[in-house]
Design an enzyme around this catalytic site. Sequence first.
Site, PDB file in Angstrom:
ATOM      1  N   SER A 145     -37.381  -0.706  70.593  1.00  0.00           N
ATOM      2  CA  SER A 145     -36.973  -2.076  70.953  1.00  0.00           C
ATOM      3  C   SER A 145     -37.124  -2.937  69.704  1.00  0.00           C
ATOM      4  O   SER A 145     -37.887  -2.588  68.796  1.00  0.00           O
ATOM      5  CB  SER A 145     -37.907  -2.616  72.047  1.00  0.00           C
ATOM      6  N   TYR A 158     -45.983  -4.250  76.437  1.00  0.00           N
ATOM      7  CA  TYR A 158     -44.680  -3.679  76.044  1.00  0.00           C
ATOM      8  C   TYR A 158     -44.560  -3.638  74.515  1.00  0.00           C
ATOM      9  O   TYR A 158     -44.208  -2.613  73.934  1.00  0.00           O
ATOM     10  CB  TYR A 158     -43.565  -4.534  76.656  1.00  0.00           C
ATOM     11  N   LYS A 162     -44.152  -0.360  72.048  1.00  0.00           N
ATOM     12  CA  LYS A 162     -43.003  -0.127  71.155  1.00  0.00           C
ATOM     13  C   LYS A 162     -43.448  -0.122  69.688  1.00  0.00           C
ATOM     14  O   LYS A 162     -42.913   0.625  68.875  1.00  0.00           O
ATOM     15  CB  LYS A 162     -41.920  -1.182  71.409  1.00  0.00           C
TER      16      LYS A 162
END
Length: 261
Positions: A145, A158, A162
């Site tokens: 991402s 998150y 990533k």
Amino acid sequence: MYSDLKDKVVIITGAATGIGKAIAKRFAREDCKVVINYFNEDENPQKLVQEIEEEGGTASIIQGDVSKEDDVQRFVKLAHDTYGRLDIYVNNAGIENEVPSENLSLEDWQRVINTNLTGTFLGCREAAKYMLDHNIKGSIINVSSVHEIIPWPHFAHYAASKGGVKLLMESLALEFAPDGIRVNNIAPGAIDTPINAEKFSDPEKKKGVEKLIPLGYIGEPDQVASCAAFLASDQASYVTGTTLIADGGMTKYPGFQAGKG
Ligand code: NAI
């Protein structure tokens, strides 16, 4: 189209929806044999196989949780038992949820880290092990991402997952380069998929996201899938340990566009 991809065997995780689905269809159009991992039965992976077969492609489905070692091992076994080899492994499955970090539960933290980071680790490990055992100079691709670079308040778990995938990929690329196995990431920006459905259904929120994108629009899953096809192909034979960013310029400080800043 990349003619060298013909008959390559590819596993894609979380591939019944969104970006993974587009990657599955793209590899099928490249004449690869595609193993589609799905998580929820209600994502109707059978329909995806039907669509691929109607276009003349070849695909199999397998349910499983990328954070479970046994499941990931089953994905590789299915590829081997059905198609005789494994050339490309795409770690695509991923989840997110918005929580102010002071309220981020250990359960949410672990759920996101287990899926996004541990799941990617397991996929990389099993794919690399298979490729080493069978002397295959394969390609491993992780869908990370822009949040492997950009910090993201309320999504700290998150972003941490990533960011972890970035250094995991770079470390493995270095480790497996002598064996000819390439490991790379794709870092999408804002893409129109189910993960964003709620956010993009609110016109104000959607406009807010578009303002962060120099190209001015939300990306389509196919635009990420074409990056995966490129990275897996011989056209990227000298590319390893890198992140291909597909974000319409989001990571390039859009606040500084056109004389601002
Ligand atoms: P999506 O929600 O359509 O796809 C995620 C897929 O992962 C779903 O099919 C889901 O069932 C599957 N999944 C969830 N947990 C799983 C597990 N434990 N085991 C196996 N599969 C599991 O959303 P999207 O956008 O297609 O996401 C794909 C990847 O792209 C994710 O890794 C996401 O973080 C990443 N990404 C997406 C962006 C976007 O704007 N859509 C931007 C940047 C990255």
